[in-house]
Scaffold this motif. Structure first.
Motif, PDB file in Angstrom:
ATOM      1  N   ASN A 193    -117.994 -11.294 -19.201  1.00  0.00           N
ATOM      2  CA  ASN A 193    -119.291 -11.110 -19.879  1.00  0.00           C
ATOM      3  C   ASN A 193    -119.215 -11.443 -21.360  1.00  0.00           C
ATOM      4  OD1 ASN A 193    -120.595 -10.320 -17.571  1.00  0.00           O
ATOM      5  ND2 ASN A 193    -120.403  -8.138 -17.973  1.00  0.00           N
ATOM      6  N   ASN A 194    -118.386 -12.401 -21.710  1.00  0.00           N
ATOM      7  CA  ASN A 194    -118.216 -12.720 -23.129  1.00  0.00           C
ATOM      8  C   ASN A 194    -119.407 -13.466 -23.710  1.00  0.00           C
ATOM      9  OD1 ASN A 194    -115.706 -11.524 -23.540  1.00  0.00           O
ATOM     10  ND2 ASN A 194    -114.697 -13.232 -22.522  1.00  0.00           N
ATOM     11  N   ARG A 195    -120.254 -14.032 -22.873  1.00  0.00           N
ATOM     12  CA  ARG A 195    -121.388 -14.790 -23.409  1.00  0.00           C
ATOM     13  C   ARG A 195    -122.381 -13.881 -24.127  1.00  0.00           C
ATOM     14  NH1 ARG A 195    -121.822 -14.140 -18.152  1.00  0.00           N
ATOM     15  NH2 ARG A 195    -123.692 -13.152 -17.331  1.00  0.00           N
ATOM     16  N   LYS A 196    -122.410 -12.599 -23.766  1.00  0.00           N
ATOM     17  CA  LYS A 196    -123.344 -11.692 -24.437  1.00  0.00           C
ATOM     18  C   LYS A 196    -122.742 -11.058 -25.688  1.00  0.00           C
ATOM     19  CE  LYS A 196    -123.833  -8.945 -20.853  1.00  0.00           C
ATOM     20  NZ  LYS A 196    -124.107  -7.811 -19.961  1.00  0.00           N
ATOM     21  N   ARG A 197    -121.489 -11.275 -25.937  1.00  0.00           N
ATOM     22  CA  ARG A 197    -120.858 -10.729 -27.139  1.00  0.00           C
ATOM     23  C   ARG A 197    -120.997 -11.720 -28.281  1.00  0.00           C
ATOM     24  NH1 ARG A 197    -119.050  -6.830 -24.186  1.00  0.00           N
ATOM     25  NH2 ARG A 197    -117.643  -7.139 -22.455  1.00  0.00           N
ATOM     26  N   SER A 198    -121.048 -11.208 -29.492  1.00  0.00           N
ATOM     27  CA  SER A 198    -121.225 -12.090 -30.641  1.00  0.00           C
ATOM     28  C   SER A 198    -119.937 -12.874 -30.885  1.00  0.00           C
ATOM     29  CB  SER A 198    -121.579 -11.291 -31.882  1.00  0.00           C
ATOM     30  OG  SER A 198    -120.469 -10.539 -32.313  1.00  0.00           O
TER      31      SER A 198
END
Length: 66
Positions: free
Chosen positions: A32-37
């Motif tokens: 889920n790294n796409r939602k992290r800045s």
């Protein structure tokens, strides 16, 4: 009295620096790294030094022989 064993999972996750601090890899990096800045992802690259309260637990309970 039996010897205290090092926890197998801790061997793979933590290591001690020369001054005795506990080094670990940064958390929240696996998916889920796409939602992290981007800033958060950049700053969590590599390893971090654990806070003293956490390091005390790791040294005492998980890595007793190091």
């Amino acid at each position: 009295m039996p010897k205290m064993k090092t926890k197998s999972g801790a061997k793979k996750r933590f290591r001690l620096t020369a001054s005795g601090k506990v080094r670990a890899s940064a958390a929240f990096r696996s998916h889920n790294n796409r939602k992290r800045s981007q800033k958060m992802l950049r700053n969590s690259r590599g390893t971090i030094i654990l806070a003293s309260a956490d390091a005390k637990i790791v040294r005492k309970n998980f890595l007793p022989n190091d």
